[in-house]
Scaffold this motif. Structure first.
Motif, PDB file in Angstrom:
ATOM      1  N   MET A 178      60.454 -51.070  32.078  1.00  0.00           N
ATOM      2  CA  MET A 178      61.149 -50.573  30.885  1.00  0.00           C
ATOM      3  C   MET A 178      62.671 -50.619  31.007  1.00  0.00           C
ATOM      4  O   MET A 178      63.381 -50.172  30.112  1.00  0.00           O
ATOM      5  CB  MET A 178      60.700 -49.134  30.596  1.00  0.00           C
ATOM      6  CG  MET A 178      59.216 -48.997  30.259  1.00  0.00           C
ATOM      7  SD  MET A 178      58.642 -50.198  29.019  1.00  0.00           S
ATOM      8  CE  MET A 178      59.693 -49.803  27.637  1.00  0.00           C
ATOM      9  N   TRP A 179      63.179 -51.176  32.086  1.00  0.00           N
ATOM     10  CA  TRP A 179      64.610 -51.243  32.311  1.00  0.00           C
ATOM     11  C   TRP A 179      65.372 -51.909  31.164  1.00  0.00           C
ATOM     12  O   TRP A 179      66.426 -51.401  30.741  1.00  0.00           O
ATOM     13  CB  TRP A 179      64.899 -51.967  33.634  1.00  0.00           C
ATOM     14  CG  TRP A 179      66.325 -52.400  33.786  1.00  0.00           C
ATOM     15  CD1 TRP A 179      66.826 -53.673  33.721  1.00  0.00           C
ATOM     16  CD2 TRP A 179      67.462 -51.555  33.988  1.00  0.00           C
ATOM     17  NE1 TRP A 179      68.184 -53.677  33.882  1.00  0.00           N
ATOM     18  CE2 TRP A 179      68.607 -52.391  34.046  1.00  0.00           C
ATOM     19  CE3 TRP A 179      67.621 -50.172  34.125  1.00  0.00           C
ATOM     20  CZ2 TRP A 179      69.886 -51.887  34.240  1.00  0.00           C
ATOM     21  CZ3 TRP A 179      68.904 -49.677  34.312  1.00  0.00           C
ATOM     22  CH2 TRP A 179      70.020 -50.526  34.369  1.00  0.00           C
ATOM     23  N   PRO A 180      64.885 -53.019  30.594  1.00  0.00           N
ATOM     24  CA  PRO A 180      65.642 -53.637  29.494  1.00  0.00           C
ATOM     25  C   PRO A 180      65.892 -52.681  28.328  1.00  0.00           C
ATOM     26  O   PRO A 180      66.960 -52.713  27.711  1.00  0.00           O
ATOM     27  CB  PRO A 180      64.754 -54.813  29.079  1.00  0.00           C
ATOM     28  CG  PRO A 180      63.970 -55.145  30.311  1.00  0.00           C
ATOM     29  CD  PRO A 180      63.699 -53.822  30.961  1.00  0.00           C
ATOM     30  N   ALA A 181      64.904 -51.822  28.031  1.00  0.00           N
ATOM     31  CA  ALA A 181      65.069 -50.863  26.936  1.00  0.00           C
ATOM     32  C   ALA A 181      66.119 -49.820  27.287  1.00  0.00           C
ATOM     33  O   ALA A 181      66.970 -49.466  26.457  1.00  0.00           O
ATOM     34  CB  ALA A 181      63.737 -50.183  26.625  1.00  0.00           C
ATOM     35  N   PHE A 182      66.074 -49.312  28.518  1.00  0.00           N
ATOM     36  CA  PHE A 182      67.048 -48.312  28.959  1.00  0.00           C
ATOM     37  C   PHE A 182      68.449 -48.922  28.995  1.00  0.00           C
ATOM     38  O   PHE A 182      69.432 -48.292  28.581  1.00  0.00           O
ATOM     39  CB  PHE A 182      66.667 -47.772  30.337  1.00  0.00           C
ATOM     40  CG  PHE A 182      67.600 -46.730  30.861  1.00  0.00           C
ATOM     41  CD1 PHE A 182      67.609 -45.449  30.324  1.00  0.00           C
ATOM     42  CD2 PHE A 182      68.494 -47.008  31.887  1.00  0.00           C
ATOM     43  CE1 PHE A 182      68.491 -44.472  30.796  1.00  0.00           C
ATOM     44  CE2 PHE A 182      69.368 -46.047  32.374  1.00  0.00           C
ATOM     45  CZ  PHE A 182      69.363 -44.775  31.819  1.00  0.00           C
ATOM     46  N   ALA A 183      68.546 -50.156  29.490  1.00  0.00           N
ATOM     47  CA  ALA A 183      69.845 -50.830  29.560  1.00  0.00           C
ATOM     48  C   ALA A 183      70.436 -51.003  28.170  1.00  0.00           C
ATOM     49  O   ALA A 183      71.620 -50.728  27.942  1.00  0.00           O
ATOM     50  CB  ALA A 183      69.687 -52.182  30.256  1.00  0.00           C
TER      51      ALA A 183
END
Length: 333
Positions: free
Chosen positions: A142-147
Motif C-alpha cells: 500500500m506504499w504507493p497510496a500512502f506516498a
C-alpha cells in the motif's frame, strides 16, 4: 429394559441441549503469525470455554504471514483465519474465495519504524531513505497510496527485500533506515534496541485510513457451515471483550496456554492493539463490525495501487452477516 430406556432418554435429552449436536465440531483457525499480543483473545476464549459452549473444538494454528493464512483458508486446511485486509482484497483478484467476516483493528496499524538516533517523524523525511520489508508486506503493497497522500515521489524511496522474521534485526543492525511493521510491533523492536529507542510513524496520523487486520473465511465455510462460523465469531469476540475488560488476566491466560511468550513484551504489544479498537464504531455496533463506506474506500485503494489482474468489487470482499453484537467495553479515544 428399564436401564435401556433410561439410557435412551438421557441420550435424547443430551441431544436436545443447545450446541450438543455439534459438541465435536472441529474448527481450525489460522493465526497470521506466531503467537503475539494480537492473538491473546483466542487463547482466552479457549481457556474460558467460550468455544466449547458453542459446541466447537477449536485448534489455533500458526502461519507465516497473511499470504500463508489466506492459502490455508482458501484451500480448506483451515476454516477461518487472520490476515490483513489489503492482502485479502488483493487475493480475491487472483481467484481466492476468502471474504472478510469480522474486523480486529478498527484503526489501521500500518506504520514505519526508525531508530531514535536517526528518527523519521514525518512522511516526507522518507525521501532518500531505505525501508526494509518482505515483498508481500501489506505496508509495502500500500506504499504507493500512502506516498501519494503525502506528496512523496515514490522513486526517491528504496525498498529492501528481507524475510518476515528479519524485520527487527534489519532495524537493530541498521541494514536499512526504516522498517515497515504494525504499530503493535514496537515492543518487539525495543527488546534489542532499548526502551524509547524506536520511533513510530503511524500512517493513520498522516491521512491514511483503511481496514487492516481482520478475520476471514472461505466461501465453503460460509456456505456449508454458516452457523458454526457465526458461533466461532461470537466466542472469539467474547474473548476480545475479556481482554479489554481485564488485560492482565488475559495475559496470565495467554502465558499459561503459550508458556514460551515473553509476558512483559507481549503485554505491551497487546495493549497497543487495544488502542486500535477503542472506536465509536465498535461502541455503537459491537466488536468486529465493519462500516461499508470505509471498506469500499479500502477496496478502492487496493484496486488503484496494488496492480491487480482485475478490479475487486466491494460487495465481494466483506460481510457483517455472521456477526453477533458483542459489546465493546473500552472508552472511546
Amino acid at each position: 429394559m428399564i436401564r435401556k430406556l433410561i439410557s435412551t432418554a438421557a441420550l435424547l435429552a443430551a441431544l436436545a441441549l443447545p450446541g450438543a449436536a455439534n459438541a465435536q465440531e472441529k474448527f481450525t483457525f489460522a493465526l497470521n503469525w506466531f503467537p503475539v499480543g494480537d492473538h491473546a483473545a483466542y487463547w482466552v476464549a479457549l481457556e474460558k470455554g467460550y468455544f466449547a459452549e458453542k459446541g466447537l473444538d477449536v485448534t489455533l494454528e500458526n502461519s507465516k504471514g497473511s499470504g500463508d493464512s489466506i492459502a490455508k483458508v482458501d484451500s480448506g486446511r483451515a476454516d477461518a483465519g487472520l490476515a490483513d485486509a489489503a492482502v485479502i482484497i488483493g487475493s480475491r483478484a487472483r481467484g481466492t474465495t476468502v471474504k472478510i467476516v469480522g474486523m480486529i483493528f478498527d484503526k489501521t496499524p500500518m506504520n514505519v519504524f526508525s531508530p531514535k538516533d536517526a528518527p523519521i517523524t514525518e512522511p516526507k523525511q522518507l525521501k532518500g531513505k531505505t525501508i526494509a520489508a518482505p515483498p508481500g508486506d501489506s505496508q509495502r503493497q500500500m506504499w504507493p497510496a500512502f506516498a501519494k497522500a503525502n506528496g512523496i515521489d515514490e522513486s526517491k524511496v528504496t525498498w529492501i527485500n528481507i524475510e518476515p522474521t528479519a524485520k527487527v534485526a534489519a532495524l537493530a543492525e541498521k541494514r536499512a533506515d526504516a522498517v515497515s511493521d504494525y504499530t503493535t510491533g514496537q515492543p518487539l523492536f525495543e527488546k534489542p534496541m532499548g526502551k524509547g529507542n524506536v520511533v513510530a510513524l503511524p500512517w493513520s496520523q498522516h491521512g491514511f485510513d483503511m481496514y487492516s487486520m481482520s478475520i476471514m473465511a472461505s466461501e465453503k465455510t460460509m456456505t456449508e457451515r454458516p452457523e458454526v462460523l457465526k458461533a466461532f465469531l461470537e466466542a472469539a469476540y467474547k474473548g476480545w471483550q475479556d481482554v479489554m475488560k481485564d488485560p492482565q488476566a488475559a495475559l496470565a491466560i495467554f502465558k499459561k496456554r503459550v508458556p514460551e511468550i515473553d509476558e512483559t513484551l507481549i503485554g505491551e504489544n497487546m495493549l497497543l492493539g487495544l488502542d486500535l479498537m477503542a472506536t465509536q464504531r465498535y461502541k455503537d455496533h459491537g466488536i468486529g463490525w465493519m462500516e461499508e463506506a470505509k471498506m469500499c474506500d479500502s477496496v478502492e485503494l487496493v484496486n488503484t495501487y496494488m496492480e491487480l489482474p482485475s478490479k475487486v468489487a466491494c460487495a465481494d470482499v466483506f460481510t457483517n452477516e455472521f456477526l453477533t453484537k458483542v459489546d465493546m467495553p473500552l472508552d472511546v479515544k
